[in-house]
Design a protein around this motif. Structure first.
Motif, PDB file in Angstrom:
ATOM      1  N   GLY A  96       0.821  -1.207   0.000  1.00  4.25           N
ATOM      2  CA  GLY A  96       0.000   0.000   0.000  1.00  4.25           C
ATOM      3  C   GLY A  96       0.846   1.243   0.000  1.00  4.25           C
ATOM      4  O   GLY A  96       2.078   1.211  -0.021  1.00  4.25           O
ATOM      5  N   ASP A  97       0.159   2.396   0.039  1.00  6.48           N
ATOM      6  CA  ASP A  97       0.817   3.694  -0.136  1.00  6.48           C
ATOM      7  C   ASP A  97       1.334   4.319   1.147  1.00  6.48           C
ATOM      8  O   ASP A  97       1.998   5.362   1.091  1.00  6.48           O
ATOM      9  N   HIS A  98       1.056   3.726   2.298  1.00 11.46           N
ATOM     10  CA  HIS A  98       1.353   4.400   3.556  1.00 11.46           C
ATOM     11  C   HIS A  98       1.991   3.441   4.551  1.00 11.46           C
ATOM     12  O   HIS A  98       1.423   2.396   4.870  1.00 11.46           O
ATOM     13  N   GLY A  99       3.171   3.808   5.048  1.00 12.73           N
ATOM     14  CA  GLY A  99       3.815   3.051   6.107  1.00 12.73           C
ATOM     15  C   GLY A  99       4.004   3.935   7.312  1.00 12.73           C
ATOM     16  O   GLY A  99       4.456   5.083   7.189  1.00 12.73           O
ATOM     17  N   PRO A 100       3.635   3.476   8.501  1.00 10.26           N
ATOM     18  CA  PRO A 100       3.816   4.323   9.689  1.00 10.26           C
ATOM     19  C   PRO A 100       5.285   4.609   9.927  1.00 10.26           C
ATOM     20  O   PRO A 100       6.128   3.713   9.807  1.00 10.26           O
ATOM     21  N   PRO A 101       5.634   5.854  10.221  1.00 10.78           N
ATOM     22  CA  PRO A 101       7.042   6.189  10.454  1.00 10.78           C
ATOM     23  C   PRO A 101       7.535   5.531  11.730  1.00 10.78           C
ATOM     24  O   PRO A 101       6.740   5.124  12.593  1.00 10.78           O
ATOM     25  N   PRO A 102       8.839   5.406  11.883  1.00  4.72           N
ATOM     26  CA  PRO A 102       9.369   4.840  13.131  1.00  4.72           C
ATOM     27  C   PRO A 102       9.055   5.748  14.308  1.00  4.72           C
ATOM     28  O   PRO A 102       8.702   6.913  14.138  1.00  4.72           O
ATOM     29  N   PRO A 103       9.153   5.222  15.533  1.00  5.56           N
ATOM     30  CA  PRO A 103       8.882   6.040  16.722  1.00  5.56           C
ATOM     31  C   PRO A 103       9.718   7.315  16.741  1.00  5.56           C
ATOM     32  O   PRO A 103      10.838   7.351  16.215  1.00  5.56           O
ATOM     33  N   ALA A 104       9.167   8.339  17.360  1.00  2.86           N
ATOM     34  CA  ALA A 104       9.815   9.652  17.361  1.00  2.86           C
ATOM     35  C   ALA A 104      11.231   9.591  17.934  1.00  2.86           C
ATOM     36  O   ALA A 104      12.147  10.256  17.416  1.00  2.86           O
ATOM     37  N   ALA A 105      11.438   8.793  18.984  1.00  6.99           N
ATOM     38  CA  ALA A 105      12.776   8.701  19.586  1.00  6.99           C
ATOM     39  C   ALA A 105      13.774   8.108  18.604  1.00  6.99           C
ATOM     40  O   ALA A 105      14.936   8.552  18.522  1.00  6.99           O
ATOM     41  N   LEU A 106      13.338   7.111  17.840  1.00  8.69           N
ATOM     42  CA  LEU A 106      14.217   6.510  16.842  1.00  8.69           C
ATOM     43  C   LEU A 106      14.507   7.491  15.711  1.00  8.69           C
ATOM     44  O   LEU A 106      15.642   7.559  15.198  1.00  8.69           O
ATOM     45  N   VAL A 107      13.497   8.256  15.311  1.00 10.16           N
ATOM     46  CA  VAL A 107      13.717   9.286  14.292  1.00 10.16           C
ATOM     47  C   VAL A 107      14.783  10.277  14.747  1.00 10.16           C
ATOM     48  O   VAL A 107      15.705  10.611  13.992  1.00 10.16           O
ATOM     49  N   ARG A 108      14.674  10.734  15.981  1.00 11.24           N
ATOM     50  CA  ARG A 108      15.657  11.692  16.498  1.00 11.24           C
ATOM     51  C   ARG A 108      17.066  11.092  16.488  1.00 11.24           C
ATOM     52  O   ARG A 108      18.040  11.763  16.140  1.00 11.24           O
ATOM     53  N   THR A 109      17.169   9.818  16.880  1.00 14.65           N
ATOM     54  CA  THR A 109      18.468   9.151  16.888  1.00 14.65           C
ATOM     55  C   THR A 109      19.079   9.105  15.497  1.00 14.65           C
ATOM     56  O   THR A 109      20.262   9.407  15.304  1.00 14.65           O
ATOM     57  N   LEU A 110      18.273   8.741  14.526  1.00 16.48           N
ATOM     58  CA  LEU A 110      18.798   8.594  13.173  1.00 16.48           C
ATOM     59  C   LEU A 110      19.070   9.941  12.504  1.00 16.48           C
ATOM     60  O   LEU A 110      19.995  10.060  11.702  1.00 16.48           O
ATOM     61  N   LEU A 111      18.280  10.953  12.807  1.00 13.80           N
ATOM     62  CA  LEU A 111      18.548  12.274  12.229  1.00 13.80           C
ATOM     63  C   LEU A 111      19.898  12.810  12.679  1.00 13.80           C
ATOM     64  O   LEU A 111      20.558  13.550  11.952  1.00 13.80           O
ATOM     65  N   ASP A 112      20.315  12.437  13.892  1.00 10.03           N
ATOM     66  CA  ASP A 112      21.582  12.928  14.441  1.00 10.03           C
ATOM     67  C   ASP A 112      22.699  11.897  14.364  1.00 10.03           C
ATOM     68  O   ASP A 112      23.799  12.127  14.877  1.00 10.03           O
ATOM     69  N   ALA A 113      22.457  10.750  13.728  1.00  9.35           N
ATOM     70  CA  ALA A 113      23.454   9.676  13.683  1.00  9.35           C
ATOM     71  C   ALA A 113      24.683  10.092  12.889  1.00  9.35           C
ATOM     72  O   ALA A 113      24.602  10.896  11.947  1.00  9.35           O
ATOM     73  N   ALA A 114      25.828   9.529  13.270  1.00  7.45           N
ATOM     74  CA  ALA A 114      27.054   9.740  12.505  1.00  7.45           C
ATOM     75  C   ALA A 114      26.885   9.132  11.117  1.00  7.45           C
ATOM     76  O   ALA A 114      26.098   8.198  10.932  1.00  7.45           O
ATOM     77  N   PRO A 115      27.617   9.638  10.124  1.00  8.68           N
ATOM     78  CA  PRO A 115      27.463   9.114   8.759  1.00  8.68           C
ATOM     79  C   PRO A 115      27.604   7.601   8.659  1.00  8.68           C
ATOM     80  O   PRO A 115      26.844   6.946   7.937  1.00  8.68           O
ATOM     81  N   GLY A 116      28.554   7.027   9.379  1.00  5.55           N
ATOM     82  CA  GLY A 116      28.742   5.579   9.324  1.00  5.55           C
ATOM     83  C   GLY A 116      27.563   4.823   9.893  1.00  5.55           C
ATOM     84  O   GLY A 116      27.161   3.772   9.360  1.00  5.55           O
ATOM     85  N   GLU A 117      27.013   5.319  10.993  1.00 14.11           N
ATOM     86  CA  GLU A 117      25.859   4.653  11.608  1.00 14.11           C
ATOM     87  C   GLU A 117      24.641   4.752  10.694  1.00 14.11           C
ATOM     88  O   GLU A 117      23.883   3.785  10.548  1.00 14.11           O
ATOM     89  N   TRP A 118      24.449   5.923  10.099  1.00 14.97           N
ATOM     90  CA  TRP A 118      23.328   6.077   9.155  1.00 14.97           C
ATOM     91  C   TRP A 118      23.480   5.110   7.982  1.00 14.97           C
ATOM     92  O   TRP A 118      22.542   4.415   7.600  1.00 14.97           O
ATOM     93  N   ALA A 119      24.685   5.056   7.403  1.00 16.43           N
ATOM     94  CA  ALA A 119      24.914   4.213   6.230  1.00 16.43           C
ATOM     95  C   ALA A 119      24.751   2.732   6.540  1.00 16.43           C
ATOM     96  O   ALA A 119      24.395   1.939   5.659  1.00 16.43           O
ATOM     97  N   ALA A 120      24.976   2.342   7.788  1.00 20.62           N
ATOM     98  CA  ALA A 120      24.882   0.932   8.158  1.00 20.62           C
ATOM     99  C   ALA A 120      23.473   0.523   8.585  1.00 20.62           C
ATOM    100  O   ALA A 120      23.223  -0.653   8.847  1.00 20.62           O
ATOM    101  N   THR A 121      22.556   1.469   8.649  1.00 23.55           N
ATOM    102  CA  THR A 121      21.185   1.172   9.078  1.00 23.55           C
ATOM    103  C   THR A 121      20.423   0.470   7.965  1.00 23.55           C
ATOM    104  O   THR A 121      20.504   0.846   6.802  1.00 23.55           O
ATOM    105  N   THR A 122      19.684  -0.565   8.347  1.00 24.32           N
ATOM    106  CA  THR A 122      18.879  -1.328   7.390  1.00 24.32           C
ATOM    107  C   THR A 122      17.411  -1.280   7.814  1.00 24.32           C
ATOM    108  O   THR A 122      17.093  -1.073   8.990  1.00 24.32           O
TER     109      THR A 122
END
Length: 339
Positions: free
Chosen positions: A298-324
């Protein structure tokens, strides 16, 4: 106190019939109801990310139209600016799912949504939501529907409050432009503050997907955002002493279905813009929203929890690139822990 929308998304929303299994339409016995429309998808995505948003458009005086309004309202989208056209039906598309992907069959000729025009802006309910919005979101789909719809897009791009942003997603649909001149899209892109376009779309309409060449062709918008499918997205601000182009890689995703991911990315990027994030965080929020949609049907997926979003927005480049990302959740960094 009533909370008015910060963002208003304007365009056609259609009813959708989705098959219960793959195969030719003539062999499918059961379909389920859904709704589809780029602007409505963006409105839903913004709401899911905590940004009050409205969808403005027209539906027919029929069950499909009533279902669209009901389902969007249940998702938290402001539908107070939706009008009912008693002389035209709600547009419809039917999905045909096969081994090589899906084909969408559209039944939107002479639909209520295709009859959009600047007259929409004279409606008090529409004036009300627009007058309080910080952002108006449009797309090239609306510009292709009819001469009246094109005039509406032009009016919204040129007649707005001084502080109001207008975003424009190219959303190139070749079938809609068979009997129209796609050259009208260029001045629309130039008139917007934020332009979102896929690399493949840019090549088809503007002849190049190179970010620097696109900026030279479109010097007016404050920001161009070029999406290169599952690889990366690039934000190119208007040249200035403190401006710098930013490219952010997409997350690694076990894709279930790609439908709606572009609209989800737009919602994420625009939510970041409205929340005052920098370009890199806006791109990341776009990638996060798109990834959450890629792993669902379908067209809509619920976003990850707000705390996880904050973590990933501020993640180091390597941590972001390694996220699956998969249907099981987000694997953060090199450890791959699911959240």
């Amino acid at each position: 106190m009533e909370r008015l929308p910060e963002a208003v998304c304007i365009g056609e929303t259609m009813a959708a019939l989705l098959p219960d299994r793959p195969g030719p339409l003539e062999d499918v016995d059961t379909f389920r109801h859904s709704i589809g429309g780029a602007e409505a998808n963006v409105a839903r995505g913004l709401v899911a990310l905590g940004v009050p948003a409205a969808w403005v458009g027209q539906v027919g005086d029929d069950g499909f139209g009533r279902r669209i309004v009901r389902d969007l309202a249940r998702a938290g989208v402001d539908t107070s600016g939706v009008l009912t056209d008693r002389g035209r039906p709600t547009g419809l598309y039917v999905k045909e799912a096969g081994q090589g992907g899906s084909v969408l069959h559209y039944y939107r000729a002479r639909s209520a949504g295709s009859a959009l025009s600047p007259a929409l802006l004279d409606e008090p309910s529409v004036t009300r939501v627009l007058s309080h919005a910080d952002l108006v979101h449009l797309s090239g789909i609306t510009a292709a529907l009819s001469p009246g719809a094109l005039d509406l897009v032009r009016t919204l791009l040129h007649d707005r409050t001084r502080t109001q942003l207008v975003s424009f997603d190219l959303n190139w649909r070749p079938a809609l432009w068979r009997d129209a001149d796609p050259g009208v899209l260029v001045p629309l892109l130039k008139a917007a503050d934020i332009v979102l376009l896929g690399a493949d779309e840019a090549r088809a309409v503007l002849g190049t997907s190179d970010p620097a060449e696109l900026r030279a062709l479109l010097p007016e918008p404050a920001t161009l955002v070029v999406k290169d499918d599952a690889h990366h997205a690039t934000a190119i601000p208007r040249p200035g002493p403190d401006s710098a182009t930013v490219t952010e890689p997409a997350l690694r995703v076990d894709t279930v279905e790609p439908v709606g991911a572009g609209d989800a990315f737009a919602a994420g990027y625009l939510a970041g813009t409205l929340r005052g994030h920098g370009l890199r965080q806006c791109l990341r929020l776009g990638h996060l929203a798109a990834a959450a949609t890629l792993v669902v049907h379908g067209d809509h997926g619920p976003p990850p929890p707000a705390a996880l979003v904050r973590t990933l927005l501020d993640a180091a480049p390597g941590e972001w690139a390694a996220t699956t990302v998969s249907a099981a959740g987000f694997g953060i960094g090199s450890g791959g822990a699911k959240r």
